[in-house]
Scaffold this motif. Sequence first.
Motif, short mmCIF file in Angstrom:
data_model
loop_
_atom_site.label_atom_id
_atom_site.label_comp_id
_atom_site.label_asym_id
_atom_site.label_seq_id
_atom_site.Cartn_x
_atom_site.Cartn_y
_atom_site.Cartn_z
N ILE A 51 0.85 -1.19 0.00
CA ILE A 51 0.00 0.00 0.00
C ILE A 51 0.88 1.24 0.00
N GLY A 52 0.69 2.08 -1.02
CA GLY A 52 1.46 3.32 -1.07
C GLY A 52 0.66 4.47 -0.50
N PHE A 53 1.28 5.59 -0.41
CA PHE A 53 0.62 6.87 -0.15
C PHE A 53 0.19 7.12 1.28
N ILE A 54 -0.08 6.06 2.09
CA ILE A 54 -0.44 6.35 3.49
C ILE A 54 0.74 7.03 4.17
N GLY A 55 1.94 6.51 3.90
CA GLY A 55 3.13 7.08 4.50
C GLY A 55 3.37 8.51 4.04
N LEU A 56 2.70 8.89 2.97
CA LEU A 56 2.86 10.24 2.45
C LEU A 56 1.80 11.18 3.01
N ILE A 57 0.56 10.68 3.00
CA ILE A 57 -0.57 11.54 3.39
C ILE A 57 -0.63 11.74 4.89
N ALA A 58 -0.46 10.64 5.63
CA ALA A 58 -0.66 10.72 7.08
C ALA A 58 0.23 11.79 7.72
N PRO A 59 1.54 11.82 7.45
CA PRO A 59 2.36 12.87 8.06
C PRO A 59 1.95 14.27 7.61
N HIS A 60 1.49 14.38 6.36
CA HIS A 60 1.09 15.70 5.88
C HIS A 60 -0.11 16.22 6.63
N GLN A 81 -19.02 -5.37 -3.25
CA GLN A 81 -19.42 -6.77 -3.11
C GLN A 81 -20.13 -7.28 -4.36
N PRO A 82 -20.03 -8.54 -4.75
CA PRO A 82 -19.40 -9.62 -3.98
C PRO A 82 -17.88 -9.67 -4.12
N ASN A 83 -17.32 -9.01 -5.14
CA ASN A 83 -15.86 -8.96 -5.23
C ASN A 83 -15.34 -7.91 -4.27
N ALA A 84 -14.05 -7.90 -4.03
CA ALA A 84 -13.48 -6.88 -3.17
C ALA A 84 -12.40 -6.13 -3.93
N ILE A 85 -12.26 -4.85 -3.64
CA ILE A 85 -11.18 -4.05 -4.21
C ILE A 85 -10.10 -3.95 -3.14
N PRO A 86 -8.84 -4.20 -3.49
CA PRO A 86 -7.78 -4.08 -2.49
C PRO A 86 -7.75 -2.68 -1.87
N ALA A 87 -7.46 -2.62 -0.58
CA ALA A 87 -7.40 -1.33 0.10
C ALA A 87 -6.42 -0.39 -0.59
N GLY A 88 -5.32 -0.96 -1.12
CA GLY A 88 -4.30 -0.14 -1.76
C GLY A 88 -4.85 0.66 -2.92
N VAL A 89 -5.80 0.06 -3.66
CA VAL A 89 -6.39 0.78 -4.79
C VAL A 89 -7.22 1.95 -4.28
N VAL A 90 -7.99 1.70 -3.22
CA VAL A 90 -8.80 2.78 -2.64
C VAL A 90 -7.89 3.90 -2.15
N VAL A 91 -6.82 3.53 -1.45
CA VAL A 91 -5.90 4.54 -0.95
C VAL A 91 -5.27 5.33 -2.10
N ALA A 92 -4.87 4.62 -3.16
CA ALA A 92 -4.22 5.31 -4.29
C ALA A 92 -5.17 6.26 -4.98
N VAL A 93 -6.42 5.84 -5.13
CA VAL A 93 -7.39 6.70 -5.83
C VAL A 93 -7.61 7.99 -5.04
N VAL A 94 -7.54 7.91 -3.73
CA VAL A 94 -7.67 9.12 -2.92
C VAL A 94 -6.32 9.80 -2.74
N GLY A 95 -5.28 8.99 -2.52
CA GLY A 95 -3.99 9.53 -2.12
C GLY A 95 -3.18 10.14 -3.24
N ALA A 96 -3.19 9.50 -4.43
CA ALA A 96 -2.36 10.01 -5.51
C ALA A 96 -2.79 11.41 -5.95
N PRO A 97 -4.11 11.67 -6.11
CA PRO A 97 -4.49 13.04 -6.45
C PRO A 97 -4.04 14.04 -5.39
N TYR A 98 -4.12 13.64 -4.13
CA TYR A 98 -3.68 14.53 -3.06
C TYR A 98 -2.18 14.81 -3.16
N PHE A 99 -1.41 13.76 -3.46
CA PHE A 99 0.03 13.91 -3.65
C PHE A 99 0.31 14.88 -4.80
#
Lengths: 361, 341
Positions: free
Chosen positions: B269-278, B315-333
Amino acid sequence: MRLKGRTDEHAVSSEGTASDASSLTRPMLRAGRIRQILLFIASAVLLALSMFAAISLGAKDLTLSTVWAAVFHYDRSLMTHQIIHELRLPRVLGAAVIGAALAVAGSLIQGITRNPLGDTGVLGINAGAMFVVAVSFAFFPNLPYGTLIVLSFLGALMSTLLVFGLGASAPGGLTPMRLTVSGAVTAALLGSMTSGIAIYFDLSQDLAFWYAGGVAGIKWSQLEILAPILLIVIVWSMGLARSISLISMGDEVALNLGINLKRIRLLGLLTVVVLAGLSVSAAGAISFVGLVIPHIARKLIGVDYRQIVPLSALLGAVLLVLADLGARMANPPEELAIGIMVSFIGVPFFLFLARKERRDL
Amino acid sequence: MSRSIGTGDARKTKAWLVCLVLAGISFVVIVLGLNTGTIRIPPLRVLDTLFGGGSGRDQMVLFEYRLPRIVVTVLAGAGLGAAGAVMQGLSRNALADPGVLGLHAGAALGLVMFVSFFRDLEGSSALLIPLFTFTGGIVAAVLIVLLSYNRSRGIVPVRLILSGIGVASGLSAITLYWSLRLDEDTYAFTARWLAGSVWGRDWVHAAALLPWIIIVLPYVLSQTRSLNNLSLGDETAAGIGTNVKRQRLLLLGAAVALSSASVSMAGGIGFIGLIAPHLARRLVGPMYQHLLPVACFVGVVILVVSDTIGRSLFQPNAIPAGVVVAVVGAPYFLFLLSRTK
């Protein structure tokens, strides 16, 4: 200090910017001209040899005379001729054209942005094309190839606008560093969304070769659309090359010589988007060809893009044909992804260049 | 320094308040995460079950399935948030992030090595997974530091990012090479892992992650003074009496340990380490004794929410948390990038 930074901005790999600059305006020395002609002949011969090797080597090794006969006197009733004509030939020709396109796209980007680390993969242009391809796989699985090409081009255009727009809107403008970082992040975002779509719609298998890149699936019907467009665009970029040489020497030089900077940049970027979008639509995202080849070309032939662009085209074709051959030969009957093969060559080179990077953020 | 200027106390009070509020939010999202899934359990019954009540079915769903996963998510979120904060302090670069810098690519390689040697992800060998990802992360870190090191200037920030990008691509190619040799199921697992899917859902996975976090996180929290000094610049830090080289090495090791162990169970998972400190910096200012704990809480909230969204919305499929984080996090970055000079 500032002035110096300007002149050596893109010439990280070539020493002596002043003499390079004058080589554009002063008539070439005869010895230099002969050397250049020899380089082109050597590259063309290398390309011909590697294409012949790639056609004749494989699961079934074929003799040179068979290959020759199959190419120039095709006999439908012979099995070997069919293997060559239906499987090997489109594959090798595809690799050559796409390699040339990627390398030319890389050299144009490096010239326009004065960024020695410019590459359609690094800058997220390939990822944009990939993303749109994944979306169309998920929602419209039976699109004809022609439509897929157009979509892939639009995807490349979208991510290019995003990366360059963001970089240019920042205070301080479009620095090479900012371009690289925003490109990498855009690539990460689009890549993540692509894999999300692949996982959600259970497309991993179908998309696997787009990820890793590959020319194995190229058919004549694709090549008939792809090759003419790419070749025309490559020739067209050679026409742009003179202006790009001047841009690569700095905005002031270019302005003094009467170059319309905005127009050339825009045309150049559009050319890059066409080249990258089409390549990805056919072979998936192959990184680092566009990064490595222009550097080698620049080392061999100097800083004039009128020579860098065509030499890049030849050498890019050689690299991809050989990488594809290597990917087939490494572990038969399995095929290694061509992107891995290219990365193994390209990444050490990228790191070597990053090591020489002197500028700050 | 701000401690001597009077506003220090106000800052401290604010930091405590922010931490309290974030702890409250974390609690709420954790309960919501526990409540969400194919079998829905109302929040109040979640609480009731947690404290011993509830039906046998509720207890089984909660304690056997949901709770271990949430524990993994919470630990990983805190680890990633803290790792990002430490990396940004060390590199004096607000855009530094373990994912961008290529540490995750190293961890991924470690994971693929583990999978191809052991194949068993559920048994006690799972305890070794963080060790493998940590080794991979360290290899990546060493490569990046060596490549970005300059004898006279130390670690050159611009090279740090560029070599991070390069090392990440190279290691990913090796990872891809290895994972293509695996059988189909393992390949599918690796693909999901790479996309950042929280896969650790047994108690053994939580147990594997726990020691890394409860040993390294307090250490990092005890080093906030060094981090403050280092973020002032090498010369100033040395002037105040910090052993710059030693501290930087130790803290870098700690950051690699936190992020590699976290991604071992929660995927790349990327971007958490970037967004959280910011976000933390916006909330409580740049002092690390305030910033670091807040970054941990923010990391927890982001990861728990992303995982819950990825699990429930699609549901019924799942999206990895990393994709959700990237979709929110990358634009913020990208937004941050377009704002920083």
